[in-house]
Design a protein around this motif. Structure first.
Motif, PDB file in Angstrom:
ATOM      1  N   VAL A  72      -4.469   7.382   6.806  1.00 16.45           N
ATOM      2  CA  VAL A  72      -3.206   7.553   6.073  1.00 16.45           C
ATOM      3  C   VAL A  72      -2.700   6.199   5.576  1.00 16.45           C
ATOM      4  O   VAL A  72      -2.303   6.049   4.423  1.00 16.45           O
ATOM      5  CB  VAL A  72      -2.144   8.233   6.973  1.00 16.45           C
ATOM      6  CG1 VAL A  72      -0.758   8.163   6.357  1.00 16.45           C
ATOM      7  CG2 VAL A  72      -2.536   9.676   7.248  1.00 16.45           C
ATOM      8  N   VAL A  73      -2.728   5.194   6.444  1.00 17.52           N
ATOM      9  CA  VAL A  73      -2.252   3.858   6.073  1.00 17.52           C
ATOM     10  C   VAL A  73      -3.144   3.266   4.980  1.00 17.52           C
ATOM     11  O   VAL A  73      -2.657   2.704   4.000  1.00 17.52           O
ATOM     12  CB  VAL A  73      -2.201   2.932   7.307  1.00 17.52           C
ATOM     13  CG1 VAL A  73      -1.963   1.489   6.909  1.00 17.52           C
ATOM     14  CG2 VAL A  73      -1.135   3.409   8.276  1.00 17.52           C
ATOM     15  N   ASN A  75      -5.002   4.822   2.748  1.00 15.70           N
ATOM     16  CA  ASN A  75      -4.762   5.527   1.482  1.00 15.70           C
ATOM     17  C   ASN A  75      -3.435   5.129   0.857  1.00 15.70           C
ATOM     18  O   ASN A  75      -3.337   4.995  -0.364  1.00 15.70           O
ATOM     19  CB  ASN A  75      -4.819   7.045   1.696  1.00 15.70           C
ATOM     20  CG  ASN A  75      -6.219   7.530   1.969  1.00 15.70           C
ATOM     21  OD1 ASN A  75      -7.200   6.858   1.656  1.00 15.70           O
ATOM     22  ND2 ASN A  75      -6.330   8.698   2.575  1.00 15.70           N
ATOM     23  N   ALA A  76      -2.411   4.925   1.670  1.00 17.47           N
ATOM     24  CA  ALA A  76      -1.109   4.502   1.152  1.00 17.47           C
ATOM     25  C   ALA A  76      -1.209   3.109   0.539  1.00 17.47           C
ATOM     26  O   ALA A  76      -0.631   2.851  -0.529  1.00 17.47           O
ATOM     27  CB  ALA A  76      -0.059   4.524   2.253  1.00 17.47           C
ATOM     28  N   LEU A  77      -1.942   2.212   1.177  1.00 15.58           N
ATOM     29  CA  LEU A  77      -2.123   0.864   0.632  1.00 15.58           C
ATOM     30  C   LEU A  77      -2.805   0.915  -0.738  1.00 15.58           C
ATOM     31  O   LEU A  77      -2.390   0.234  -1.664  1.00 15.58           O
ATOM     32  CB  LEU A  77      -2.958   0.005   1.582  1.00 15.58           C
ATOM     33  CG  LEU A  77      -2.236  -0.597   2.761  1.00 15.58           C
ATOM     34  CD1 LEU A  77      -3.216  -1.248   3.714  1.00 15.58           C
ATOM     35  CD2 LEU A  77      -1.206  -1.606   2.297  1.00 15.58           C
ATOM     36  N   ARG A  79      -2.947   3.502  -2.794  1.00 13.59           N
ATOM     37  CA  ARG A  79      -2.079   4.211  -3.737  1.00 13.59           C
ATOM     38  C   ARG A  79      -0.976   3.316  -4.285  1.00 13.59           C
ATOM     39  O   ARG A  79      -0.609   3.392  -5.452  1.00 13.59           O
ATOM     40  CB  ARG A  79      -1.470   5.434  -3.067  1.00 13.59           C
ATOM     41  CG  ARG A  79      -0.636   6.292  -4.003  1.00 13.59           C
ATOM     42  CD  ARG A  79      -0.047   7.537  -3.341  1.00 13.59           C
ATOM     43  NE  ARG A  79      -1.035   8.319  -2.617  1.00 13.59           N
ATOM     44  CZ  ARG A  79      -1.003   8.518  -1.296  1.00 13.59           C
ATOM     45  NH1 ARG A  79      -0.044   8.009  -0.546  1.00 13.59           N
ATOM     46  NH2 ARG A  79      -1.925   9.247  -0.701  1.00 13.59           N
ATOM     47  N   TYR A  80      -0.426   2.459  -3.421  1.00 13.81           N
ATOM     48  CA  TYR A  80       0.712   1.641  -3.833  1.00 13.81           C
ATOM     49  C   TYR A  80       0.329   0.198  -4.171  1.00 13.81           C
ATOM     50  O   TYR A  80       1.131  -0.698  -4.057  1.00 13.81           O
ATOM     51  CB  TYR A  80       1.816   1.696  -2.780  1.00 13.81           C
ATOM     52  CG  TYR A  80       2.350   3.095  -2.621  1.00 13.81           C
ATOM     53  CD1 TYR A  80       3.094   3.677  -3.636  1.00 13.81           C
ATOM     54  CD2 TYR A  80       2.073   3.845  -1.488  1.00 13.81           C
ATOM     55  CE1 TYR A  80       3.573   4.977  -3.514  1.00 13.81           C
ATOM     56  CE2 TYR A  80       2.550   5.149  -1.370  1.00 13.81           C
ATOM     57  CZ  TYR A  80       3.293   5.704  -2.381  1.00 13.81           C
ATOM     58  OH  TYR A  80       3.754   6.989  -2.270  1.00 13.81           O
TER      59      TYR A  80
END
Length: 85
Positions: A72-73, A75-77, A79-80
């Protein structure tokens, strides 16, 4: 490092678990063997092989919760704008 074959995974998993003292590398929760879930329905102590999705290198054995959160972390990195760091 070469990518593991599925047939090699059980031996590598067993070796890594012993080296880690049968604990998750991140949260150090004791890892269960051969169980699908604990009595309260938690999957936290279930062992998961953590590997690099780009290269296939095995990094260690994590509990299901830490393995999920790591994804999750990551993928968030991405994505952003954090790249593949």
């Amino acid at each position: 490092m070469k990518k593991l074959k599925r047939s090699e995974l059980p031996a590598v998993t067993k070796q890594l678990l012993a080296q880690q003292g049968y604990k998750c590398l991140i949260c150090e929760v004791p890892l269960q063997q051969g169980k699908k879930a604990t009595l309260n329905g938690s999957y936290r102590g279930l062992p998961c092989v953590d590997h690099d999705h780009d290269h296939g290198a095995v990094r260690g054995i994590l509990c299901n919760s830490c393995n999920t959160m790591e994804g999750v972390v990551r993928n968030a990195l991405i994505r952003y704008g954090g790249g593949k760091a």
